[in-house]
Design a protein around this motif. Structure first.
Motif, PDB file in Angstrom:
ATOM      1  N   LEU A   1      -2.281  18.612  -8.509  1.00 46.23           N
ATOM      2  CA  LEU A   1      -1.851  19.711  -7.638  1.00 46.23           C
ATOM      3  C   LEU A   1      -0.487  19.406  -7.024  1.00 46.23           C
ATOM      4  N   PRO A   2       0.273  20.460  -6.721  1.00 41.24           N
ATOM      5  CA  PRO A   2       1.474  20.241  -5.909  1.00 41.24           C
ATOM      6  C   PRO A   2       1.049  19.737  -4.522  1.00 41.24           C
ATOM      7  N   ARG A   3       1.861  18.939  -3.909  1.00 38.00           N
ATOM      8  CA  ARG A   3       1.554  18.308  -2.617  1.00 38.00           C
ATOM      9  C   ARG A   3       1.132  19.333  -1.546  1.00 38.00           C
ATOM     10  N   LYS A   4       1.903  20.419  -1.406  1.00 34.10           N
ATOM     11  CA  LYS A   4       1.594  21.421  -0.377  1.00 34.10           C
ATOM     12  C   LYS A   4       0.240  22.080  -0.621  1.00 34.10           C
TER      13      LYS A   4
ATOM     14  N   GLU B   1      -6.713  20.872   4.472  1.00 36.89           N
ATOM     15  CA  GLU B   1      -6.722  21.446   5.823  1.00 36.89           C
ATOM     16  C   GLU B   1      -7.853  22.462   5.968  1.00 36.89           C
ATOM     17  N   HIS B   2      -8.132  23.209   4.902  1.00 33.52           N
ATOM     18  CA  HIS B   2      -9.272  24.134   4.911  1.00 33.52           C
ATOM     19  C   HIS B   2     -10.569  23.340   5.091  1.00 33.52           C
ATOM     20  N   ARG B   3     -10.692  22.236   4.363  1.00 34.08           N
ATOM     21  CA  ARG B   3     -11.861  21.355   4.484  1.00 34.08           C
ATOM     22  C   ARG B   3     -11.997  20.862   5.926  1.00 34.08           C
ATOM     23  N   LEU B   4     -10.868  20.522   6.522  1.00 33.62           N
ATOM     24  CA  LEU B   4     -10.836  20.012   7.891  1.00 33.62           C
ATOM     25  C   LEU B   4     -11.399  21.028   8.882  1.00 33.62           C
ATOM     26  N   VAL B   5     -11.003  22.271   8.750  1.00 34.56           N
ATOM     27  CA  VAL B   5     -11.481  23.322   9.656  1.00 34.56           C
ATOM     28  C   VAL B   5     -13.000  23.447   9.572  1.00 34.56           C
ATOM     29  N   ILE B   6     -13.526  23.434   8.369  1.00 32.65           N
ATOM     30  CA  ILE B   6     -14.978  23.560   8.194  1.00 32.65           C
ATOM     31  C   ILE B   6     -15.692  22.346   8.776  1.00 32.65           C
ATOM     32  N   LEU B   7     -15.165  21.154   8.517  1.00 34.03           N
ATOM     33  CA  LEU B   7     -15.788  19.941   9.043  1.00 34.03           C
ATOM     34  C   LEU B   7     -15.757  19.909  10.572  1.00 34.03           C
ATOM     35  N   GLU B   8     -14.658  20.373  11.173  1.00 30.63           N
ATOM     36  CA  GLU B   8     -14.579  20.426  12.638  1.00 30.63           C
ATOM     37  C   GLU B   8     -15.662  21.345  13.190  1.00 30.63           C
TER      38      GLU B   8
ATOM     39  N   THR C   1     -10.555  12.932   5.725  1.00 30.05           N
ATOM     40  CA  THR C   1      -9.694  14.066   5.386  1.00 30.05           C
ATOM     41  C   THR C   1      -8.378  14.004   6.150  1.00 30.05           C
ATOM     42  N   ARG C   2      -8.436  13.703   7.433  1.00 27.67           N
ATOM     43  CA  ARG C   2      -7.198  13.582   8.224  1.00 27.67           C
ATOM     44  C   ARG C   2      -6.304  12.474   7.674  1.00 27.67           C
ATOM     45  N   ALA C   3      -6.905  11.350   7.312  1.00 26.04           N
ATOM     46  CA  ALA C   3      -6.125  10.226   6.794  1.00 26.04           C
ATOM     47  C   ALA C   3      -5.492  10.574   5.451  1.00 26.04           C
ATOM     48  N   LEU C   4      -6.226  11.277   4.591  1.00 18.51           N
ATOM     49  CA  LEU C   4      -5.672  11.670   3.296  1.00 18.51           C
ATOM     50  C   LEU C   4      -4.535  12.668   3.485  1.00 18.51           C
ATOM     51  N   ILE C   5      -4.708  13.626   4.367  1.00 17.30           N
ATOM     52  CA  ILE C   5      -3.628  14.578   4.648  1.00 17.30           C
ATOM     53  C   ILE C   5      -2.389  13.832   5.131  1.00 17.30           C
ATOM     54  N   ALA C   6      -2.576  12.865   6.008  1.00 16.10           N
ATOM     55  CA  ALA C   6      -1.437  12.092   6.531  1.00 16.10           C
ATOM     56  C   ALA C   6      -0.753  11.311   5.404  1.00 16.10           C
ATOM     57  N   ARG C   7      -1.538  10.722   4.500  1.00 17.59           N
ATOM     58  CA  ARG C   7      -0.936   9.976   3.387  1.00 17.59           C
ATOM     59  C   ARG C   7      -0.149  10.908   2.474  1.00 17.59           C
ATOM     60  N   LEU C   8      -0.703  12.077   2.195  1.00 22.57           N
ATOM     61  CA  LEU C   8       0.003  13.044   1.346  1.00 22.57           C
ATOM     62  C   LEU C   8       1.278  13.534   2.023  1.00 22.57           C
ATOM     63  N   ALA C   9       1.186  13.831   3.314  1.00 19.06           N
ATOM     64  CA  ALA C   9       2.364  14.300   4.056  1.00 19.06           C
ATOM     65  C   ALA C   9       3.456  13.223   4.106  1.00 19.06           C
ATOM     66  N   ALA C  10       3.051  11.960   4.067  1.00 16.84           N
ATOM     67  CA  ALA C  10       4.011  10.855   4.092  1.00 16.84           C
ATOM     68  C   ALA C  10       4.619  10.585   2.718  1.00 16.84           C
ATOM     69  N   GLY C  11       4.130  11.308   1.699  1.00 19.03           N
ATOM     70  CA  GLY C  11       4.706  11.149   0.368  1.00 19.03           C
ATOM     71  C   GLY C  11       3.942  10.219  -0.552  1.00 19.03           C
ATOM     72  N   ASP C  12       2.753   9.767  -0.137  1.00 18.18           N
ATOM     73  CA  ASP C  12       1.961   8.914  -1.012  1.00 18.18           C
ATOM     74  C   ASP C  12       1.551   9.690  -2.261  1.00 18.18           C
ATOM     75  N   TYR C  13       1.471   9.005  -3.354  1.00 18.17           N
ATOM     76  CA  TYR C  13       1.023   9.505  -4.655  1.00 18.17           C
ATOM     77  C   TYR C  13       2.043  10.448  -5.299  1.00 18.17           C
ATOM     78  N   GLU C  14       2.161  10.328  -6.579  1.00 17.97           N
ATOM     79  CA  GLU C  14       3.015  11.231  -7.358  1.00 17.97           C
ATOM     80  C   GLU C  14       2.197  12.475  -7.677  1.00 17.97           C
ATOM     81  N   MET C  15       2.633  13.589  -7.172  1.00 22.51           N
ATOM     82  CA  MET C  15       1.889  14.842  -7.296  1.00 22.51           C
ATOM     83  C   MET C  15       2.583  15.771  -8.288  1.00 22.51           C
ATOM     84  N   ALA C  16       1.818  16.733  -8.799  1.00 27.43           N
ATOM     85  CA  ALA C  16       2.414  17.765  -9.649  1.00 27.43           C
ATOM     86  C   ALA C  16       3.532  18.431  -8.854  1.00 27.43           C
ATOM     87  N   GLY C  17       4.640  18.671  -9.513  1.00 24.78           N
ATOM     88  CA  GLY C  17       5.781  19.264  -8.833  1.00 24.78           C
ATOM     89  C   GLY C  17       6.750  18.224  -8.298  1.00 24.78           C
TER      90      GLY C  17
END
Length: 195
Positions: A111-114, A121-128, A168-184
């Motif tokens: 998937l593209p990073r965004k 983030e959708h998962r986060l809302v449901i979990l909250e 989920t929060r930690a994964l979002i933070a890692r993705l936002a920081a640029g971790d992992y090569e994503m599509a796009g």
């Protein structure tokens, strides 16, 4: 949703063209036989079923080395759409089975990073919401006339939601920081979509 379906589509997509033995071998290296209970028969059944559904197409038959011929498959446009739908559900729905979530995480970089962040983030809302509901149930157990020990069920749900929130929060933070090569990103992960 089936973890096997997502895994088979994803591996065929990743290789661009793959036969059943190749899909099986790849999934064994991921130990998917253990965490998703993906067995050889389910892989071959999925390949045939998804070919009948026009999600995959047969592209070649190779002579088998001392065994049966090997049929190679390629994902279709419809198959790519199905792959992305299953992937989105696996990442965004906390109610997905553990094997489906694991399959989704296995293909996260397709998937593209965004898009990945948005699904999480959708998962986060449901979990909250689930965590808050469980906490309220713990507080109100006595008012419902429930036996005291029933609160343990609500504590379990609350703990599961909190663990899911933390991951989920930690994964979002890692993705936002640029971790992992994503599509796009520069250089695509897990192959290009079908032409």
């Amino acid at each position: 949703m089936s973890a096997t379906r997502l895994l088979v589509l994803g591996v065929v997509r990743m290789y661009g063209r793959a036969h059943g033995y190749q899909v099986r071998r790849e999934l064994l290296t991921w130990s998917a036989d253990k965490w998703a209970n993906v067995q050889p028969g389910s892989i071959y059944h999925a390949l045939k079923k998804m070919t009948a559904e026009d999600l995959l197409e047969q592209v070649d038959v190779e002579p088998g080395e001392g065994g049966p011929d090997r049929t190679a498959y390629r994902i279709t446009r419809e198959g790519d759409q199905e792959f992305h739908l299953l992937l989105a559900k696996a990442l965004s729905e906390p109610t997905a089975a553990a094997a489906e979530v694991a399959a989704g995480v296995s293909f996260l970089t397709a998937l593209p990073r965004k898009r990945a962040i948005s699904l999480l983030e959708h998962r986060l809302v449901i979990l909250e919401s689930e965590e808050r509901s469980a906490s309220l149930m713990i507080e109100d157990t006595a008012h419902w006339g429930q036996a005291e020990h029933v609160a343990e069920l609500f504590r379990l749900w609350s703990a599961q939601a909190r663990t899911g929130l933390e991951w989920t929060r930690a994964l979002i933070a890692r993705l936002a920081a640029g971790d992992y090569e994503m599509a796009g990103d520069a250089g695509r992960a897990f192959g290009d979509p079908p032409a």
